[in-house]
Design an enzyme around this catalytic site. Sequence first.
Site, PDB file in Angstrom:
ATOM      1  N   THR A 127      63.608  50.579  34.465  1.00  0.00           N
ATOM      2  CA  THR A 127      62.267  50.433  33.880  1.00  0.00           C
ATOM      3  C   THR A 127      61.209  50.881  34.883  1.00  0.00           C
ATOM      4  O   THR A 127      61.221  50.456  36.041  1.00  0.00           O
ATOM      5  CB  THR A 127      62.027  48.955  33.485  1.00  0.00           C
ATOM      6  OG1 THR A 127      63.080  48.566  32.609  1.00  0.00           O
ATOM      7  CG2 THR A 127      60.680  48.782  32.805  1.00  0.00           C
ATOM      8  N   CYS A 161      65.467  51.239  67.606  1.00  0.00           N
ATOM      9  CA  CYS A 161      66.035  50.097  68.314  1.00  0.00           C
ATOM     10  C   CYS A 161      66.724  49.200  67.300  1.00  0.00           C
ATOM     11  O   CYS A 161      66.131  48.294  66.759  1.00  0.00           O
ATOM     12  CB  CYS A 161      64.925  49.340  69.023  1.00  0.00           C
ATOM     13  SG  CYS A 161      65.556  48.047  70.069  1.00  0.00           S
ATOM     14  N   ASN A 165      57.229  63.172  61.113  1.00  0.00           N
ATOM     15  CA  ASN A 165      56.703  61.804  61.232  1.00  0.00           C
ATOM     16  C   ASN A 165      56.565  61.328  62.675  1.00  0.00           C
ATOM     17  O   ASN A 165      55.840  60.397  62.954  1.00  0.00           O
ATOM     18  CB  ASN A 165      57.592  60.823  60.459  1.00  0.00           C
ATOM     19  CG  ASN A 165      59.056  61.005  60.757  1.00  0.00           C
ATOM     20  OD1 ASN A 165      59.600  62.092  60.601  1.00  0.00           O
ATOM     21  ND2 ASN A 165      59.709  59.938  61.188  1.00  0.00           N
ATOM     22  N   SER A 213      55.899  59.767  49.342  1.00  0.00           N
ATOM     23  CA  SER A 213      55.946  58.300  49.338  1.00  0.00           C
ATOM     24  C   SER A 213      54.534  57.733  49.262  1.00  0.00           C
ATOM     25  O   SER A 213      53.624  58.246  49.928  1.00  0.00           O
ATOM     26  CB  SER A 213      56.627  57.829  50.622  1.00  0.00           C
ATOM     27  OG  SER A 213      56.637  56.431  50.676  1.00  0.00           O
ATOM     28  N   GLY A 214      54.365  56.660  48.488  1.00  0.00           N
ATOM     29  CA  GLY A 214      53.022  56.095  48.295  1.00  0.00           C
ATOM     30  C   GLY A 214      52.446  55.417  49.518  1.00  0.00           C
ATOM     31  O   GLY A 214      51.251  55.527  49.805  1.00  0.00           O
ATOM     32  N   HIS A 215      53.307  54.726  50.285  1.00  0.00           N
ATOM     33  CA  HIS A 215      52.735  53.853  51.325  1.00  0.00           C
ATOM     34  C   HIS A 215      52.219  54.577  52.553  1.00  0.00           C
ATOM     35  O   HIS A 215      51.666  53.944  53.452  1.00  0.00           O
ATOM     36  CB  HIS A 215      53.700  52.719  51.689  1.00  0.00           C
ATOM     37  CG  HIS A 215      54.924  53.098  52.444  1.00  0.00           C
ATOM     38  ND1 HIS A 215      55.066  52.821  53.776  1.00  0.00           N
ATOM     39  CD2 HIS A 215      56.066  53.703  52.066  1.00  0.00           C
ATOM     40  CE1 HIS A 215      56.257  53.240  54.183  1.00  0.00           C
ATOM     41  NE2 HIS A 215      56.878  53.777  53.169  1.00  0.00           N
TER      42      HIS A 215
HETATM   43  N1  PLP Z   1      60.419  60.859  55.198  1.00  0.00           N
HETATM   44  C1  PLP Z   1      59.517  60.716  56.190  1.00  0.00           C
HETATM   45  C2  PLP Z   1      59.049  61.929  56.927  1.00  0.00           C
HETATM   46  C3  PLP Z   1      59.022  59.457  56.528  1.00  0.00           C
HETATM   47  O1  PLP Z   1      58.130  59.332  57.509  1.00  0.00           O
HETATM   48  C4  PLP Z   1      59.499  58.341  55.808  1.00  0.00           C
HETATM   49  C5  PLP Z   1      59.061  56.979  56.162  1.00  0.00           C
HETATM   50  O2  PLP Z   1      58.807  56.652  57.309  1.00  0.00           O
HETATM   51  C6  PLP Z   1      60.430  58.539  54.779  1.00  0.00           C
HETATM   52  C7  PLP Z   1      60.868  59.817  54.509  1.00  0.00           C
HETATM   53  C8  PLP Z   1      60.950  57.401  53.965  1.00  0.00           C
HETATM   54  O3  PLP Z   1      59.923  56.933  53.120  1.00  0.00           O
HETATM   55  P1  PLP Z   1      60.065  55.557  52.344  1.00  0.00           P
HETATM   56  O4  PLP Z   1      59.629  54.501  53.299  1.00  0.00           O
HETATM   57  O5  PLP Z   1      59.133  55.701  51.170  1.00  0.00           O
HETATM   58  O6  PLP Z   1      61.467  55.411  51.932  1.00  0.00           O
END
Ligand code: PLP
Length: 379
Positions: A232, A320, A148, A194-196
């Site tokens: 649910t 931070c 990430n 993750s969806g977002h």
């Molecule tokens: N794993 C990675 C590589 C991510 O970038 C993130 C979110 O930034 C997560 C896990 C956590 O995802 P969530 O926000 O759906 O908990």
Amino acid sequence: MVYLDNAATTPVFEEVLNKLSDYYRQYFANPNSVHREGQKARHLIEKSRVDIASVLGCSDEEIFFTSCATESNNTIIFGMIDTYPEKKHILVSPIEHKSVLVPLSKLARNGYNVEFLKVDRDGVVDIDHLKRSIRDDTLMVAVIHGNNETGVIQDIDTIGKIVKHKGAFFFTDAVQSFLKTDINLDYIDFMSISGHKINAPKGIGLIYKKKEIKLSPLIYGGGQEKGLRSGTENTQLIASLAEAVKIWHKNRQVYSHRLSSLRDMFEEYVFSELDNVTTVSKGAQRLPNISNIIFHGVDAQSMVIALDGEGVCVSSGSACSSGTPSPSHVLLAMGFSEKEALSSVRFSFGIYNTAEEVKQTAEKVVDIYKDLSLFFKKL
Ligand code: PLP
């Protein structure tokens, strides 16, 4: 406003937003109710599961919905140690997301032998070190697919083969890589999504788990999601996730090409104008949408704030939480100094960004860096 923080989160697809109110109006009933309205919601969930499974190339029985990837990662880790208590050795890359590292540090405090795999200067896992470190009592190996912070992609096929050959479980966090690069499920036992990060709403994630593997739940209760995740089901967010997955899947080539062109254009401009900058993981295979640049001699928070003042949203690699930024554990593990890590800014492109936005941002980045370099030199 120019939003270049798509690795943090993405805007929800218009098509998904438009469908959401219908999902809430038409499918409000509890999917566990036996009456027709409940069954209508159940049908939408199961159809969503099948749609996502077909994109992933797995069985719908291997998909379990959760509230986010943090929950997925916690469930996988704590579920595994609960189900398989005999093995106490765990291997993990040092460049995982905190939602993997923090649960594992809890296990380390509770008597587990959690060992870090080495990564090189680009953040690529050292395969020979993995071969040397994996043992008969290794319970699992956790390696993030697409990082990430840097976008670096790991060779999860090679890693997975080594792990499976030794009889351990292979777990990969595919939150950033899903739909941005290919994922071969052959050697993966557990995976989180993750969806977002793919233009679905926040609050929805999933676990991919190979059918034959048992896993204890983290959350107990009504036994939903075949007992792995009680509570649910969130029909509306599950359907939104499936919709976003289908849109991404349909447009994958176009999106990938667009994202990598934006990233390359951005990096080329910054490099043609500035000498004292380093692109992190440039020598490795990277996701198309992440560019992590170290602006030597300048504090990244100042860059982020100055860019924000110009209407550009980006992130620094540093965390931070207490007012004082701490250097990214990912960059430190890759061998960068604290000073370098505190000078790193992440630009993450999204499918709604335009070439014009990125060009203008690159120009602003260059100007801001030149100004800040002078300022920090005088300090
Ligand atoms: N794993 C990675 C590589 C991510 O970038 C993130 C979110 O930034 C997560 C896990 C956590 O995802 P969530 O926000 O759906 O908990």
